[in-house]
Design an enzyme around this catalytic site. Structure first.
Site, PDB file in Angstrom:
ATOM      1  CB  SER A   1      -0.897   0.017   1.240  1.00  0.00           C
ATOM      2  OG  SER A   1      -1.553   1.264   1.333  1.00  0.00           O
ATOM      3  CB  VAL A   2       0.894   4.337  -2.111  1.00  0.00           C
ATOM      4  CG1 VAL A   2       1.362   3.604  -3.360  1.00  0.00           C
ATOM      5  CG2 VAL A   2      -0.590   4.706  -2.218  1.00  0.00           C
TER       6      VAL A   2
ATOM      7  CB  SER B   1      -9.172  14.515  -9.845  1.00  0.00           C
ATOM      8  OG  SER B   1     -10.540  14.561 -10.169  1.00  0.00           O
TER       9      SER B   1
ATOM     10  CE1 TYR C   1     -10.593  10.745  -6.230  1.00  0.00           C
ATOM     11  CE2 TYR C   1     -11.694  12.464  -7.493  1.00  0.00           C
ATOM     12  CZ  TYR C   1     -10.850  11.370  -7.440  1.00  0.00           C
ATOM     13  OH  TYR C   1     -10.251  10.906  -8.588  1.00  0.00           O
TER      14      TYR C   1
ATOM     15  CE  LYS D   1      -7.148  11.912  -7.205  1.00  0.00           C
ATOM     16  NZ  LYS D   1      -5.971  11.052  -7.426  1.00  0.00           N
TER      17      LYS D   1
HETATM   18  P1  NAI Z   1      -8.999   2.584 -10.490  1.00  0.00           P
HETATM   19  O1  NAI Z   1      -9.797   2.356  -9.266  1.00  0.00           O
HETATM   20  O2  NAI Z   1      -9.104   1.574 -11.587  1.00  0.00           O
HETATM   21  O3  NAI Z   1      -7.451   2.785 -10.155  1.00  0.00           O
HETATM   22  C1  NAI Z   1      -6.942   3.125  -8.885  1.00  0.00           C
HETATM   23  C2  NAI Z   1      -5.984   2.018  -8.481  1.00  0.00           C
HETATM   24  O4  NAI Z   1      -5.312   2.387  -7.268  1.00  0.00           O
HETATM   25  C3  NAI Z   1      -6.714   0.709  -8.207  1.00  0.00           C
HETATM   26  O5  NAI Z   1      -6.177  -0.317  -9.016  1.00  0.00           O
HETATM   27  C4  NAI Z   1      -6.496   0.462  -6.725  1.00  0.00           C
HETATM   28  O6  NAI Z   1      -6.402  -0.900  -6.380  1.00  0.00           O
HETATM   29  C5  NAI Z   1      -5.200   1.202  -6.483  1.00  0.00           C
HETATM   30  N1  NAI Z   1      -5.033   1.555  -5.079  1.00  0.00           N
HETATM   31  C6  NAI Z   1      -5.965   2.075  -4.243  1.00  0.00           C
HETATM   32  N2  NAI Z   1      -5.423   2.231  -3.021  1.00  0.00           N
HETATM   33  C7  NAI Z   1      -4.139   1.857  -3.087  1.00  0.00           C
HETATM   34  C8  NAI Z   1      -3.081   1.821  -2.163  1.00  0.00           C
HETATM   35  N3  NAI Z   1      -3.264   2.222  -0.906  1.00  0.00           N
HETATM   36  N4  NAI Z   1      -1.869   1.365  -2.562  1.00  0.00           N
HETATM   37  C9  NAI Z   1      -1.686   0.955  -3.843  1.00  0.00           C
HETATM   38  N5  NAI Z   1      -2.670   0.954  -4.769  1.00  0.00           N
HETATM   39  C10 NAI Z   1      -3.874   1.405  -4.398  1.00  0.00           C
HETATM   40  O7  NAI Z   1      -9.439   3.996 -11.049  1.00  0.00           O
HETATM   41  P2  NAI Z   1      -8.790   4.937 -12.177  1.00  0.00           P
HETATM   42  O8  NAI Z   1      -9.898   5.726 -12.726  1.00  0.00           O
HETATM   43  O9  NAI Z   1      -7.931   4.182 -13.107  1.00  0.00           O
HETATM   44  O10 NAI Z   1      -7.928   5.943 -11.293  1.00  0.00           O
HETATM   45  C11 NAI Z   1      -6.532   6.114 -11.407  1.00  0.00           C
HETATM   46  C12 NAI Z   1      -6.168   7.468 -10.780  1.00  0.00           C
HETATM   47  O11 NAI Z   1      -6.705   8.517 -11.596  1.00  0.00           O
HETATM   48  C13 NAI Z   1      -6.732   7.682  -9.395  1.00  0.00           C
HETATM   49  O12 NAI Z   1      -5.799   8.407  -8.618  1.00  0.00           O
HETATM   50  C14 NAI Z   1      -7.952   8.529  -9.645  1.00  0.00           C
HETATM   51  O13 NAI Z   1      -8.311   9.290  -8.518  1.00  0.00           O
HETATM   52  C15 NAI Z   1      -7.459   9.390 -10.787  1.00  0.00           C
HETATM   53  N6  NAI Z   1      -8.517  10.001 -11.589  1.00  0.00           N
HETATM   54  C16 NAI Z   1      -9.303   9.253 -12.413  1.00  0.00           C
HETATM   55  C17 NAI Z   1     -10.247   9.860 -13.208  1.00  0.00           C
HETATM   56  C18 NAI Z   1     -11.046   9.116 -14.187  1.00  0.00           C
HETATM   57  O14 NAI Z   1     -11.736   9.758 -15.004  1.00  0.00           O
HETATM   58  N7  NAI Z   1     -11.012   7.794 -14.217  1.00  0.00           N
HETATM   59  C19 NAI Z   1     -10.496  11.302 -13.127  1.00  0.00           C
HETATM   60  C20 NAI Z   1      -9.584  12.012 -12.282  1.00  0.00           C
HETATM   61  C21 NAI Z   1      -8.641  11.366 -11.530  1.00  0.00           C
END
Ligand code: NAI
Length: 314
Positions: A74-75, A154, A166, A170
């Protein structure tokens, strides 16, 4: 036109088991980087863990001919962040690129219903995780005089429905990136940190409801964000401390600027002066994009020599 490559570079992408992070990891690996695929493997609210999630993504990359290893730490805690960086150092001898992509969304309801626990989770992963990963990699990058860090913010920073924790997390990512980027500029280190605000379909966008989700799936695949992240992670990236929005084939700079505002004829302005000259403060032309806080402070006429404050950076 030369092809952009990452041969010899070692990258850590957090939260790369799926979604956007996996697309970033795949692109970097397809262009020659060795990639440590980190993911805790829980759900998008931060519950649970599953090391198989990162392992499957790393296996996909290897099956496509790339070099990748998995990490399931975990980060969000110091032990985990340290172990992630240590794995890359032990395995490949360095870290050149860090993409702080891990994030969760727990609280979307009314502010009055947000629990301390969900607030702590939202901030602990996106902001706390980004901070802990940057701190864990910092000495190594400073000693090597090389690093590229892409932090994930974000568009929710502009405000999003009723969510508050959230966007707060961000926004913190933007502040810590700017803080570290100003330090590396001042110390003349070849370490560049920039921010991405992605827009992409992922399991997180299920929150928006089925209609938006299917349109997002079509128009905003993660692969349309990944090239912007890759360029920000490249040796030749020309900027430090900048913010970019990216998605659906478009990318653009996002900036925080300061208007010229109103300068009182005497410096002792009254509340009535503020009311009567409010439009002057609101008018956006001309504006300045300060390189750092002292440049912003210097926009106020005064006899203070703000440059002396830089002695506090180390
Ligand atoms: P996602 O949920 O598929 O990806 C987030 C990943 O972070 C997951 O695979 C999760 O298991 C991992 N994660 C969560 N807690 C963790 C921890 N403590 N240690 C290590 N890994 C951990 O969702 P997505 O959309 O791919 O999001 C990726 C990033 O982009 C996130 O930071 C999200 O907030 C950001 N984001 C996404 C947007 C979108 O349109 N999908 C919009 C703006 C920001």
């Amino acid at each position: 036109m030369s092809t952009i490559r990452f041969d010899g570079k070692i990258a850590i992408v957090t939260g790369a088991g799926g979604g956007l992070g996996k697309a970033y990891a795949k692109l970097l690996a397809s262009r020659g980087a060795k990639v440590l695929v980190n993911d805790l493997g829980g759900d998008f609210t931060g519950q649970g863990s599953n090391p198989g999630y990162a392992e499957a993504a790393a296996a996909d990359i290897r099956a496509a001919g790339g070099i990748a290893e998995a990490n399931g730490d975990s980060v969000a805690d110091t032990k985990g962040a340290t172990a992630i960086v240590q794995q890359a150092l032990d395995r490949w001898g360095g870290v050149d690129i860090l993409v702080n992509n891990a994030g969760v969304v727990t609280s979307n309801g009314s502010l009055s219903d947000v629990t301390d626990e969900s607030y702590a989770i939202d901030l602990g992963v996106a902001a706390g995780g980004t901070f802990r990963m940057m701190r864990a990699v910092w000495r190594h990058m400073m000693d090597k005089n090389y690093g590229r860090i892409v932090n994930v913010s974000s568009g929710s920073f502009f405000g999003m429905g009723s969510a508050v924790p959230y966007p707060a997390a961000k926004g913190a990512v933007i502040g810590m990136t700017r803080g570290a980027a100003v330090a590396t500029d001042f110390l003349q280190r070849n370490i560049k940190l920039n921010v991405i605000m992605p827009i992409s379909w992922s399991r997180m966008t299920a929150l928006m409801g089925p209609e938006i989700e299917s349109a997002m799936q079509r128009d905003f695949p993660p692969e349309r964000v990944a090239p912007v992240v890759a360029w920000l992670a490249h040796e030749d990236v020309p900027c430090n401390g900048e913010i970019f929005t990216a998605g659906g084939g478009r990318f653009a700079r996002v900036f925080i600027g300061v208007t010229e505002g109103y300068r009182g004829t005497t410096k002792d302005i009254s509340v009535e002066d503020v009311r009567d000259h409010f439009e002057d403060a609101m008018r956006i032309e001309p504006f300045t994009i300060p390189k750092h806080a002292l440049e912003e402070a210097g926009m106020h006429e005064s006899s203070v020599d703000w440059s002396t404050f830089f002695q506090f950076i180390a």
